[in-house]
Scaffold this motif. Structure first.
Motif, PDB file in Angstrom:
ATOM      1  N   THR A  27      25.830 128.163 -13.921  1.00 39.19           N
ATOM      2  CA  THR A  27      25.331 129.531 -13.937  1.00 39.19           C
ATOM      3  C   THR A  27      24.017 129.544 -14.693  1.00 39.19           C
ATOM      4  O   THR A  27      23.754 128.655 -15.500  1.00 39.19           O
ATOM      5  CB  THR A  27      26.324 130.475 -14.636  1.00 39.19           C
ATOM      6  N   PRO A  28      23.176 130.560 -14.489  1.00 36.31           N
ATOM      7  CA  PRO A  28      21.916 130.601 -15.219  1.00 36.31           C
ATOM      8  C   PRO A  28      22.116 130.594 -16.734  1.00 36.31           C
ATOM      9  O   PRO A  28      21.274 130.134 -17.467  1.00 36.31           O
ATOM     10  CB  PRO A  28      21.274 131.910 -14.751  1.00 36.31           C
ATOM     11  N   ARG A  29      23.253 131.089 -17.230  1.00 39.70           N
ATOM     12  CA  ARG A  29      23.506 131.096 -18.673  1.00 39.70           C
ATOM     13  C   ARG A  29      23.860 129.714 -19.194  1.00 39.70           C
ATOM     14  O   ARG A  29      23.783 129.446 -20.365  1.00 39.70           O
ATOM     15  CB  ARG A  29      24.616 132.089 -19.001  1.00 39.70           C
ATOM     16  N   GLN A  30      24.284 128.829 -18.308  1.00 44.82           N
ATOM     17  CA  GLN A  30      24.643 127.464 -18.702  1.00 44.82           C
ATOM     18  C   GLN A  30      23.836 126.502 -17.830  1.00 44.82           C
ATOM     19  O   GLN A  30      24.267 126.106 -16.762  1.00 44.82           O
ATOM     20  CB  GLN A  30      26.149 127.236 -18.491  1.00 44.82           C
ATOM     21  N   PRO A  31      22.628 126.127 -18.278  1.00 43.34           N
ATOM     22  CA  PRO A  31      21.761 125.300 -17.443  1.00 43.34           C
ATOM     23  C   PRO A  31      22.380 123.938 -17.135  1.00 43.34           C
ATOM     24  O   PRO A  31      23.143 123.390 -17.928  1.00 43.34           O
ATOM     25  CB  PRO A  31      20.499 125.123 -18.276  1.00 43.34           C
ATOM     26  N   LEU A  32      22.025 123.439 -15.993  1.00 42.74           N
ATOM     27  CA  LEU A  32      22.455 122.112 -15.592  1.00 42.74           C
ATOM     28  C   LEU A  32      21.817 121.090 -16.520  1.00 42.74           C
ATOM     29  O   LEU A  32      20.632 121.190 -16.842  1.00 42.74           O
ATOM     30  CB  LEU A  32      21.994 121.875 -14.151  1.00 42.74           C
ATOM     31  N   ARG A  33      22.592 120.118 -16.975  1.00 41.08           N
ATOM     32  CA  ARG A  33      22.050 119.055 -17.809  1.00 41.08           C
ATOM     33  C   ARG A  33      22.708 117.746 -17.411  1.00 41.08           C
ATOM     34  O   ARG A  33      23.804 117.725 -16.861  1.00 41.08           O
ATOM     35  CB  ARG A  33      22.222 119.349 -19.295  1.00 41.08           C
ATOM     36  N   PHE A  34      22.001 116.673 -17.668  1.00 40.45           N
ATOM     37  CA  PHE A  34      22.422 115.336 -17.272  1.00 40.45           C
ATOM     38  C   PHE A  34      22.647 114.502 -18.520  1.00 40.45           C
ATOM     39  O   PHE A  34      21.744 114.352 -19.335  1.00 40.45           O
ATOM     40  CB  PHE A  34      21.339 114.680 -16.411  1.00 40.45           C
ATOM     41  N   GLU A  35      23.847 113.952 -18.665  1.00 41.09           N
ATOM     42  CA  GLU A  35      24.182 113.107 -19.814  1.00 41.09           C
ATOM     43  C   GLU A  35      23.861 111.654 -19.485  1.00 41.09           C
ATOM     44  O   GLU A  35      24.159 111.181 -18.393  1.00 41.09           O
ATOM     45  CB  GLU A  35      25.668 113.171 -20.123  1.00 41.09           C
ATOM     46  N   TYR A 118      19.754 115.550 -20.771  1.00 46.70           N
ATOM     47  CA  TYR A 118      18.401 115.823 -20.303  1.00 46.70           C
ATOM     48  C   TYR A 118      18.439 116.902 -19.230  1.00 46.70           C
ATOM     49  O   TYR A 118      19.452 117.112 -18.577  1.00 46.70           O
ATOM     50  CB  TYR A 118      17.778 114.544 -19.722  1.00 46.70           C
ATOM     51  N   GLN A 119      17.295 117.557 -19.018  1.00 45.72           N
ATOM     52  CA  GLN A 119      17.206 118.583 -17.995  1.00 45.72           C
ATOM     53  C   GLN A 119      16.830 117.995 -16.636  1.00 45.72           C
ATOM     54  O   GLN A 119      17.036 118.635 -15.605  1.00 45.72           O
ATOM     55  CB  GLN A 119      16.196 119.648 -18.412  1.00 45.72           C
ATOM     56  N   LYS A 120      16.291 116.777 -16.630  1.00 44.49           N
ATOM     57  CA  LYS A 120      15.891 116.115 -15.385  1.00 44.49           C
ATOM     58  C   LYS A 120      16.237 114.638 -15.462  1.00 44.49           C
ATOM     59  O   LYS A 120      16.306 114.071 -16.544  1.00 44.49           O
ATOM     60  CB  LYS A 120      14.373 116.218 -15.171  1.00 44.49           C
ATOM     61  N   VAL A 121      16.396 114.041 -14.279  1.00 44.28           N
ATOM     62  CA  VAL A 121      16.547 112.590 -14.181  1.00 44.28           C
ATOM     63  C   VAL A 121      15.564 112.103 -13.118  1.00 44.28           C
ATOM     64  O   VAL A 121      15.517 112.643 -12.013  1.00 44.28           O
ATOM     65  CB  VAL A 121      17.985 112.182 -13.796  1.00 44.28           C
ATOM     66  N   ARG A 122      14.779 111.089 -13.481  1.00 48.76           N
ATOM     67  CA  ARG A 122      13.751 110.560 -12.570  1.00 48.76           C
ATOM     68  C   ARG A 122      14.079 109.122 -12.171  1.00 48.76           C
ATOM     69  O   ARG A 122      14.327 108.273 -13.016  1.00 48.76           O
ATOM     70  CB  ARG A 122      12.377 110.590 -13.229  1.00 48.76           C
ATOM     71  N   TYR A 123      14.055 108.868 -10.864  1.00 49.32           N
ATOM     72  CA  TYR A 123      14.123 107.527 -10.294  1.00 49.32           C
ATOM     73  C   TYR A 123      12.667 107.138 -10.019  1.00 49.32           C
ATOM     74  O   TYR A 123      12.022 107.735  -9.164  1.00 49.32           O
ATOM     75  CB  TYR A 123      14.879 107.530  -8.976  1.00 49.32           C
TER      76      TYR A 123
END
Length: 179
Positions: A27-35, A118-123
């Motif tokens: 949800t917008p209140r709980q941003p997606l994050r990558f562990e 992190y908010q993003k993951v880059r390949y």
């Protein structure tokens, strides 16, 4: 030598969506994050993300979205990159202040604390001169291919397993729906 800006291919973005009967991924209140995977998942997994009704696993082969945590039994969607570099460096970007700890079982050797997210993951260079970036946008999982000047976007290839429906919306966004 002059550095040219990267081009963002809007038509290459995709949104993974659970069926309407299943919870939304975030949800917008709980941003997606990558562990970062520090032992809390299979060693092939580099980054993972959890949310209501799903787990996302990012590996050198691509992305796996596990929707089996739902009451309906769910589904598993896999996106792979045919011809892509499975050994491409994968890194987290835009470090989050959120850290996660896993204290499961009685053996402290199997506990994982202070796991960064992190908010993003880059390949990097998954295809020559082409990066793949996963991120959250208004509660949805999305990705972009970032094409360096002179790189051939025609090399980009995607394969999906487990999807019920693939379609492009009016803006050219690929919509992937689970069964």
């Amino acid at each position: 030598m002059r550095t040219m800006p990267f081009l963002y291919l809007a038509a290459s973005a995709a949104v993974f969506a659970a069926p309407p009967s299943q919870p939304q991924m975030s949800t917008p209140r709980q941003p997606l994050r990558f562990e970062a995977n520090q032992g809390q998942a299979d060693s092939r997994v580099r980054f993972l993300s959890h949310g209501p009704g799903y787990t996302l696993l990012l590996t050198g082969e691509g992305a796996t979205l596990d929707l089996r945590q739902t009451a309906d039994g769910g589904a598993v969607l896999r996106m792979t990159l045919p011809g892509g570099d499975q050994a491409a460096p994968i890194s987290g970007e835009d470090r989050s202040q959120v850290r996660t700890s896993y204290f499961l079982g009685k053996d402290p050797a199997k506990w994982h604390s202070d796991v960064p997210s992190y908010q993003k993951v880059r390949y990097r260079s998954v295809y020559p001169g082409i990066d793949l970036v996963f991120y959250g946008n208004d509660g949805q999982l999305e990705y972009d291919f970032v094409v360096a000047p002179g790189a051939d976007p025609g090399r980009i290839a995607l394969a999906f397993e487990g999807a019920e429906k693939l379609e492009l919306d009016a803006e050219g966004t690929l919509l992937v729906q689970a069964p």
